[in-house]
Design an enzyme around this catalytic site. Structure first.
Site, mmCIF file in Angstrom:
data_model
loop_
_atom_site.group_PDB
_atom_site.id
_atom_site.type_symbol
_atom_site.label_atom_id
_atom_site.label_comp_id
_atom_site.label_asym_id
_atom_site.label_seq_id
_atom_site.Cartn_x
_atom_site.Cartn_y
_atom_site.Cartn_z
ATOM 1 N N LYS A 53 0.841 -1.202 0.000
ATOM 2 C CA LYS A 53 0.000 0.000 0.000
ATOM 3 C C LYS A 53 0.877 1.253 0.000
ATOM 4 O O LYS A 53 0.626 2.208 -0.741
ATOM 5 C CB LYS A 53 -0.938 -0.017 1.211
ATOM 6 C CG LYS A 53 -2.011 -1.103 1.105
ATOM 7 C CD LYS A 53 -2.837 -1.301 2.378
ATOM 8 C CE LYS A 53 -3.817 -2.460 2.182
ATOM 9 N NZ LYS A 53 -4.697 -2.702 3.332
ATOM 10 N N GLN A 97 -4.825 -1.719 9.547
ATOM 11 C CA GLN A 97 -4.697 -3.007 8.880
ATOM 12 C C GLN A 97 -5.248 -4.116 9.780
ATOM 13 O O GLN A 97 -4.917 -4.175 10.970
ATOM 14 C CB GLN A 97 -3.223 -3.259 8.526
ATOM 15 C CG GLN A 97 -2.994 -4.495 7.681
ATOM 16 C CD GLN A 97 -3.607 -4.406 6.287
ATOM 17 O OE1 GLN A 97 -3.754 -3.324 5.711
ATOM 18 N NE2 GLN A 97 -3.995 -5.534 5.735
ATOM 19 N N ASP A 120 -11.099 2.640 3.725
ATOM 20 C CA ASP A 120 -11.412 1.214 3.627
ATOM 21 C C ASP A 120 -12.916 1.003 3.421
ATOM 22 O O ASP A 120 -13.347 -0.097 3.083
ATOM 23 C CB ASP A 120 -11.008 0.489 4.928
ATOM 24 C CG ASP A 120 -9.703 -0.286 4.797
ATOM 25 O OD1 ASP A 120 -9.379 -0.720 3.673
ATOM 26 O OD2 ASP A 120 -9.022 -0.455 5.822
HETATM 27 N N1 GUN Z 1 -6.986 -7.016 5.972
HETATM 28 C C1 GUN Z 1 -7.356 -7.771 4.915
HETATM 29 N N2 GUN Z 1 -7.949 -6.990 3.986
HETATM 30 C C2 GUN Z 1 -7.969 -5.735 4.470
HETATM 31 C C3 GUN Z 1 -8.444 -4.499 3.964
HETATM 32 O O1 GUN Z 1 -9.007 -4.401 2.872
HETATM 33 N N3 GUN Z 1 -8.255 -3.426 4.777
HETATM 34 C C4 GUN Z 1 -7.664 -3.520 5.990
HETATM 35 N N4 GUN Z 1 -7.555 -2.413 6.712
HETATM 36 N N5 GUN Z 1 -7.209 -4.648 6.483
HETATM 37 C C5 GUN Z 1 -7.373 -5.753 5.719
#
Ligand code: GUN
Length: 283
Positions: A53, A97, A120
């Site tokens: 990211k 996350q 998100d």
């Molecule tokens: N863990 C697995 N997928 C995601 C996601 O799309 N966003 C976040 N914040 N954590 C995750």
């Protein structure tokens, strides 16, 4: 006949370069989009996802500010950081996350992120907007699936879409987006009895269970579109999806690979959500 590959990595690269142009024009208005990533503890898979990211942000000219908190952090400490980020003008998007350590309430953390910075799309206000089809920030993976279908010029309206997986992050929201697109949608999970009898009816099959190789060739209708959201690490270290790619690609009409499919597009959608959040800031 072998299925056509939907190349998520290539689409993501295109998307990031389009976003870079938008970032340049925002910068001429004095705005540099900023994403704050928060990881609590050191889940190794999360570390890789967060690194991807941060890299995608850098490629698009988006500032990324990573906050690494120890796994022993209290909920109060994480909430305090989120509060600071909610109030920081240079931060336009915030993600925590997942997963977080068991002593923390992931739901409470997600709900503590300001709605306008919830890139998100996990906040109930954004999820509610998704249910209604109203403007809001859409969750990244479900949006990635829809954009990949659009790019491959695969119509959703009138098709039977089968979603395997019922998570809050992928299964449920992608089902809602497919409903919004006019598909007839069936939502199953990895324990659905005689799963193959249902998946074989799918014109569009979206699989998000986290079970390597769950979907085999005999479970797919010839010519179907197969979107594999799974990312699983085998004991050998190899990364595979939830779909047995080698056999299913001989039956499907379209298929996304793992790696190089939905994963990179998910990251590109996160960058897009951040750029859009920055663009909404009043000068
Ligand atoms: N863990 C697995 N997928 C995601 C996601 O799309 N966003 C976040 N914040 N954590 C995750």
């Amino acid at each position: 006949m072998t299925a056509q590959i939907i190349d998520g990595a290539a689409l993501a690269t295109d998307k990031i370069s389009q976003l870079k142009q938008i970032v340049t024009s925002l910068q001429s208005r004095g705005i540099t989009p900023g994403l704050a990533t928060v990881q609590v503890g050191d889940d190794p898979a999360s570390r890789i996802y967060v690194r991807n990211k941060v890299r995608a942000c850098t490629a698009a000219g988006v500032n990324s500010i990573h906050h690494d908190l120890p796994g022993s952090s209290s909920e109060g400490q994480v909430l305090q950081l989120l509060n600071q980020l909610n109030n920081a003008p240079s931060v336009h998007g915030i993600i925590v996350q997942l997963p977080v350590p068991a002593h923390l309430d992931a739901r409470r953390l997600s709900q503590a992120i300001a709605v306008a910075k919830d890139v998100d799309g996990f906040n109930w206000q954004n999820l509610g907007a998704l249910v209604e089809g109203a403007p809001g920030i859409l969750p990244c993976t479900p949006r990635a699936v829809m954009v990949m279908l659009e790019n491959a010029k695969i119509a959703v309206e009138g098709r039977h879409a089968v979603v395997v997986g019922r998570s809050n992050i992928v299964g449920k929201p992608v089902a809602l987006l497919l409903v919004g697109g006019g598909a007839t949608v069936t939502v199953c999970n990895s324990r659905t009895p005689d799963l193959g009898a249902i998946t074989r009816q799918a014109d569009i099959l979206v699989v998000a269970t986290g079970k390597a190789g769950l979907i085999t060739g005999g479970m797919v209708k010839p010519g179907a579109v197969v979107i594999d959201v799974g990312i699983n690490r085998l004991p050998t270290g190899k990364i595979v999806g939830d779909v047995a790619f080698e056999e299913v690609k001989e039956i499907a009409g379209w298929i996304t690979p793992v790696p190089g499919g939905v994963g990179p597009m998910t990251v590109a959608m996160l960058v897009e959500n951040t750029v859009n959040a920055a663009a909404r800031v009043q000068p």
